[in-house]
Design a protein around this motif. Structure first.
Motif, mmCIF file in Angstrom:
data_model
loop_
_atom_site.group_PDB
_atom_site.id
_atom_site.type_symbol
_atom_site.label_atom_id
_atom_site.label_comp_id
_atom_site.label_asym_id
_atom_site.label_seq_id
_atom_site.Cartn_x
_atom_site.Cartn_y
_atom_site.Cartn_z
ATOM 1 N N ASP A 290 74.311 -39.870 -70.754
ATOM 2 C CA ASP A 290 75.634 -39.596 -71.341
ATOM 3 C C ASP A 290 75.741 -40.241 -72.719
ATOM 4 O O ASP A 290 75.187 -41.318 -72.973
ATOM 5 C CB ASP A 290 76.732 -40.143 -70.429
ATOM 6 C CG ASP A 290 76.788 -39.414 -69.100
ATOM 7 O OD1 ASP A 290 76.785 -38.175 -69.117
ATOM 8 O OD2 ASP A 290 76.816 -40.082 -68.052
ATOM 9 N N ARG A 291 76.498 -39.568 -73.579
ATOM 10 C CA ARG A 291 76.783 -40.151 -74.899
ATOM 11 C C ARG A 291 77.864 -41.217 -74.759
ATOM 12 O O ARG A 291 78.741 -41.122 -73.895
ATOM 13 C CB ARG A 291 77.235 -39.058 -75.860
ATOM 14 C CG ARG A 291 76.163 -38.023 -76.149
ATOM 15 C CD ARG A 291 76.688 -36.961 -77.090
ATOM 16 N NE ARG A 291 77.833 -36.250 -76.496
ATOM 17 C CZ ARG A 291 78.511 -35.299 -77.121
ATOM 18 N NH1 ARG A 291 78.196 -34.957 -78.355
ATOM 19 N NH2 ARG A 291 79.532 -34.708 -76.517
ATOM 20 N N GLU A 293 80.499 -41.807 -76.449
ATOM 21 C CA GLU A 293 81.865 -41.337 -76.643
ATOM 22 C C GLU A 293 82.400 -40.564 -75.434
ATOM 23 O O GLU A 293 83.614 -40.339 -75.307
ATOM 24 C CB GLU A 293 81.964 -40.454 -77.890
ATOM 25 C CG GLU A 293 81.019 -39.263 -77.897
ATOM 26 C CD GLU A 293 79.698 -39.563 -78.585
ATOM 27 O OE1 GLU A 293 79.046 -38.609 -79.031
ATOM 28 O OE2 GLU A 293 79.358 -40.766 -78.676
ATOM 29 N N ASP A 294 81.478 -40.126 -74.511
ATOM 30 C CA ASP A 294 81.916 -39.393 -73.322
ATOM 31 C C ASP A 294 82.264 -40.303 -72.150
ATOM 32 O O ASP A 294 82.804 -39.834 -71.146
ATOM 33 C CB ASP A 294 80.813 -38.415 -72.871
ATOM 34 C CG ASP A 294 80.562 -37.339 -73.907
ATOM 35 O OD1 ASP A 294 81.486 -37.045 -74.679
ATOM 36 O OD2 ASP A 294 79.431 -36.804 -73.947
ATOM 37 N N GLU A 296 84.094 -43.141 -69.851
ATOM 38 C CA GLU A 296 85.444 -43.638 -69.601
ATOM 39 C C GLU A 296 85.377 -44.768 -68.575
ATOM 40 O O GLU A 296 84.476 -44.787 -67.733
ATOM 41 C CB GLU A 296 86.350 -42.513 -69.080
ATOM 42 C CG GLU A 296 86.528 -41.371 -70.067
ATOM 43 C CD GLU A 296 87.415 -40.274 -69.512
ATOM 44 O OE1 GLU A 296 87.986 -40.484 -68.408
ATOM 45 O OE2 GLU A 296 87.541 -39.220 -70.166
ATOM 46 N N ASN A 468 81.047 -41.009 -66.896
ATOM 47 C CA ASN A 468 81.466 -39.755 -67.527
ATOM 48 C C ASN A 468 82.023 -38.824 -66.454
ATOM 49 O O ASN A 468 81.259 -38.256 -65.673
ATOM 50 C CB ASN A 468 80.278 -39.103 -68.234
ATOM 51 C CG ASN A 468 80.656 -37.791 -68.909
ATOM 52 O OD1 ASN A 468 81.832 -37.484 -69.065
ATOM 53 N ND2 ASN A 468 79.654 -37.019 -69.308
ATOM 54 N N ASN A 470 83.358 -35.926 -66.875
ATOM 55 C CA ASN A 470 83.301 -34.513 -67.271
ATOM 56 C C ASN A 470 81.879 -33.967 -67.190
ATOM 57 O O ASN A 470 81.337 -33.432 -68.157
ATOM 58 C CB ASN A 470 83.849 -34.347 -68.697
ATOM 59 C CG ASN A 470 85.271 -34.839 -68.826
ATOM 60 O OD1 ASN A 470 86.106 -34.550 -67.975
ATOM 61 N ND2 ASN A 470 85.550 -35.584 -69.887
ATOM 62 N N ARG A 471 81.255 -34.133 -66.045
ATOM 63 C CA ARG A 471 79.934 -33.575 -65.818
ATOM 64 C C ARG A 471 79.747 -33.365 -64.316
ATOM 65 O O ARG A 471 80.607 -33.728 -63.515
ATOM 66 C CB ARG A 471 78.830 -34.491 -66.361
ATOM 67 C CG ARG A 471 78.753 -35.841 -65.686
ATOM 68 C CD ARG A 471 77.562 -36.641 -66.163
ATOM 69 N NE ARG A 471 76.312 -36.032 -65.754
ATOM 70 C CZ ARG A 471 75.114 -36.446 -66.155
ATOM 71 N NH1 ARG A 471 75.024 -37.471 -66.967
ATOM 72 N NH2 ARG A 471 74.019 -35.847 -65.738
ATOM 73 N N ASN A 496 78.935 -40.850 -60.711
ATOM 74 C CA ASN A 496 79.093 -40.290 -62.052
ATOM 75 C C ASN A 496 79.559 -38.852 -61.908
ATOM 76 O O ASN A 496 79.209 -38.153 -60.947
ATOM 77 C CB ASN A 496 77.770 -40.351 -62.831
ATOM 78 C CG ASN A 496 77.992 -40.292 -64.327
ATOM 79 O OD1 ASN A 496 79.129 -40.333 -64.799
ATOM 80 N ND2 ASN A 496 76.916 -40.200 -65.094
#
Length: 795
Positions: A290-291, A293-294, A296, A468, A470-471, A496
């Motif tokens: 994961d990057r 910025e992604d 949380e 993350n 959103n995956r 995750n």
């Protein structure tokens, strides 16, 4: 053959200017003997004929092939007709002269005109081959006409052109066709030769390029010597020689690793590339990083560990305000539990693990998926074996430990002694200058629990736990079981991504879609984010606890991956061959004398089944080997009883009962079914049953000695010795040793014991007797016979 349909042997011979016999000989020599000269030839046969004829009739230079032949002027095709026309004109002239002689004057002026006019139609009309000459003379010559009489010859010219011109075209067309066929055949022969030359030239060019450019070889992680030689375009002998030069003795079928193969390939002048195989799992499962910025923030996952009955579940009971411990058999946790609790507005996920020694693997799984470990130690008991094991699990998972000294409400609680013991395992409290948080608590009264929760929140904030959402979801199976009404059910912890209802999940060898998701409070939810434990239904089978689950998108590839994993497990279980070494050779030979105690284990959850299996297999000793031939979750069914009947096993049920069919089948087959609710009772009873199977032990008890005073040779019987019992007694049927100067000469059985002529059961001390030893006759005077019996030792 599209342009040479029905091209026969005699036609080819005619076009090539040779005989059918020559063509037949060529076909017989290079292909097959033809039936006759009317046989139709195919394209491959024509190519062979043209190639052979070209080889036999070589040209001096290539220019002769492409030279244009000179065209000869066409000769007049009617020399005979011209001669007939001249004769006709001569007859005309003689007639006109005779007529002019009679007229004397007028005829002389007309003579030249009459001679010239009949000659033109005579040349054209007499080209007709089928018109008789006399008829032509009679029809053409007209001597009676005057100067005004003329012949209309134009219609004869047109008719002649139509007749003669059409026939001439036909004749020319036939010749042109033959010439065209000949030219085609010459072109075919030339083009075949040219193609062969081009092929030879390209082969030579490829060989030159291959010699100049190094061969590129793609080598996987493991490759056989023969396959390596094939890829390098070398012979197997060359590669084996190169291996021997490098100190590796390998045959063509033997596998070598990438490093060895790369060294050999480079030494033989090849460029090496590593072959990378993209598996179905790599294509199916998305495991990219994961990057930043992604990411949380997520809730911390806390595992509660410690020795049995030290108060782990009671602590969680106080935190959750729910009574969990009272519902467990024997007061010990036998299945892992996952709960989410709000602590000062922040969610915290707690995992409760069993403390009994049998649940080592469950504690290890709990430590690997969590962020913080709470080590519960009873103030009155101190550090116990499972406490040490929990410390080691936490260190192996590299997670921080918070020590909770429980049962501080009891009289005689000594927290300083506990902290002193913790320092022996490299856990130094903060009060003593270390980094470990130690909180004295009482799970019964709630003393110190609030302080413990505050320390957990602070420790989680320091760790900055992120994920993350959103995956595609990924996590770990905490527990799995088989429900009679709902089918396979598994408790998972999402680590995750976000898990949604309807997602396709693959976990170990199980695959399925999420039908229903239930949180720890029993409520149905539609999605679960990171650090959220949920219970899932909809799997094809019960996965193993500790398996990693992933959400995937392609169901076909997911089932293909599951099939590969099952095949791999099957190969590991049945197909794995152990290599024999000198160290374990004798031990494996002795295994043929072992007794096998087969057990079938059925439990309510997968983790409990693993714990029972591990504990029972630990009971194996050097004489009895415990084999758990099958373990699973769910009720004891008829197939389990059938397996136990065929393999001579007993069935152990842990928190499960047999159904009616299984109970009836067990009664008919005589299969024993043992059911337990506490693991202690299971282990103790199985251990007691094993003691009855142990091979009995014997010890030697010497009962007496006798001295040989005389020996007698008896025919058909052997040597009989007269003895005197010096001490103890001699019993019939006992075992004896023959001692000569205190050296054992023979050990065997006593064949007969007599006193005088009567057989007796025993002879006491200071009495004489006659003895015969079975299968031994080399007895001498003054030998000592030692008598003994083997006595069984009770276990």
């Amino acid at each position: 053959m599209s342009s040479f349909d029905k091209y026969r042997i005699h036609e080819v011979a005619k076009d090539l200017g040779t005989t059918s016999k020559v063509i037949t000989e060529i076909l017989t020599k290079y292909i097959a003997a033809p039936k006759n000269h009317m046989q139709v030839l195919e394209t491959p046969e024509l190519d062979v004929i043209f190639e052979c004829m070209t080889q036999r009739h070589q040209v001096a230079s290539i220019a002769e092939i492409f030279a244009v032949p000179e065209k000869k002027p066409k000769e007049e095709p009617r020399p005979r007709q011209k001669q007939g026309a001249q004769q006709a004109s001569g007859g005309q002239r003689s007639g006109s002269q005779a007529q002019g002689a009679q007229q004397q004057g007028g005829g002389k002026q007309q003579q030249p005109q009459q001679q010239a006019q009949p000659q033109q139609p005579a040349k054209k009309q007499e080209q007709k081959p089928h018109v008789p000459k006399p008829v032509a003379e009679k029809r053409i010559i007209d001597t009676r006409g005057s100067s005004s009489t003329t012949t209309n010859l134009s219609k004869y010219d047109e008719k002649f052109e139509k007749l003669a011109g059409g026939r001439g075209d036909k004749q020319r067309g036939g010749k042109e066709k033959i010439n065209k066929n000949k030219s085609r055949q010459q072109n075919l022969a030339t083009s075949a030769k040219r193609r062969q030359e081009e092929r030879n030239k390209m082969q030579r060019l490829h060989l030159e390029i291959a010699k100049k450019a190094p061969t590129k070889v793609s080598i996987p992680d493991e490759i056989s010597v023969g396959e390596l030689a094939s890829r390098m375009k070398k012979t197997g002998a060359e590669v084996v020689k190169c291996l021997i030069r490098n100190g590796v003795m390998a045959s063509l079928s033997q596998l070598i690793d990438y490093d060895t193969a790369a060294i050999i390939a480079e030494e033989m002048g090849c460029v090496v590339e590593r072959e990378v195989h993209v598996t179905v799992e790599e294509r199916l499962i998305d495991d990219h990083a994961d990057r930043p910025e992604d990411l949380e923030p997520r809730a911390p996952v806390v595992v509660v560990m410690g020795h049995v009955d030290h108060g782990k579940t009671s602590l969680l009971d106080y935190i959750r305000n729910a009574n969990v411990a009272s519902g467990e058999a024997g007061g010990i946790t036998q299945a892992i539990g996952a709960y989410t609790v709000e602590v000062h507005g922040s969610p915290v996920t707690f995992l409760d693990t069993p403390g009994h020694e049998a649940f080592t693997s469950m504690r290890a799984r709990g430590a690997m998926v969590t962020d913080i470990a709470i080590l519960v130690v009873a103030a009155d008991d101190g550090i116990m074996p499972q406490t040490v094991e929990s410390i080691n699990h936490a260190k192996a998972a590299n997670i921080p430990v918070v020590v909770a000294i429980n049962k501080m409400d009891k009289p005689g609680a000594n927290p300083d002694r506990i902290m002193q013991q913790l320092t022996e395992y490299d856990i130094v409290p903060e009060e003593w200058g270390g980094e470990t948080i130690v909180c004295p608590i009482s799970a019964k009264t709630g003393m110190g629990v609030e302080n413990l929760l505050e320390n957990l929140v602070v420790l989680a904030e320091v760790q900055e736990l992120k994920a993350n959402p959103n995956r595609a979801a990924r996590g770990t199976v905490i527990e799995a079981r088989l429900d009679k009404g709902r089918g396979p059910i598994m408790t998972v912890l999402v680590q995750n991504g976000t898990l949604h209802t309807g997602d396709l999940i693959i976990a170990g060898t199980a695959v399925g879609r999420v039908r229903v998701m239930t949180n720890d409070k029993g409520q149905r939810v539609g999605e679960a984010g990171p650090s959220v434990p949920v219970e899932i239904t909809g799997m094809s089978e019960v996965p193993r606890a500790g398996d990693v689950f992933n959400v995937v998108g392609d169901e076909r590839m997911a089932r293909e991956l599951v099939a590969q994993r099952k095949e791999q497990q099957k190969n590991e279980l049945f197909g794995g061959t152990r290599k024999v070494t000198l160290d374990d050779l004798f031990a494996r030979i002795q295994q043929g004398e072992l007794k096998d105690f087969n057990i079938i284990v059925k439990a309510d959850v997968q983790g409990s089944a693993e714990a029972v299996r591990t504990s029972l297999e630990k009971l194996s000793n050097e004489e009895v080997r415990v084999r758990v031939i099958h373990s699973g979750v769910g009720a004891i069914n008829e197939s389990d009883v059938m397996l136990a009947s065929t393999s001579g096993a007993i069935v152990v049920g842990f928190n499960v009962r047999p159904d009616n069919a299984a109970r009836d089948s067990a009664a008919r087959s005589g299969v024993e079914i043992r059911m337990y609710r506490v693991i202690y009772d299971c282990i103790e009873e199985i251990e007691a049953a094993m003691k009855g199977m142990l091979a009995p032990k014997f010890r030697e008890q010497i009962i007496g000695h006798a001295q040989v005073r005389e020996t007698y040779k008896v025919s058909k019987v052997g040597t009989v010795c007269g003895c005197y019992v010096t001490d103890g007694k001699i019993q019939r049927g006992c075992k004896v040793r023959v001692l000569r100067d205190n050296v054992v000469i023979h050990e065997g059985d006593l064949a007969s014991l007599r006193r005088f002529k009567d057989d007796v059961k025993e002879v006491p001390e200071n009495f004489e007797c006659g003895m015969q030893i079975e299968k031994f006759n080399d007895i001498k005077i003054d030998d000592v016979i030692e008598c003994f019996v083997m006595e069984e030792i009770k276990r």
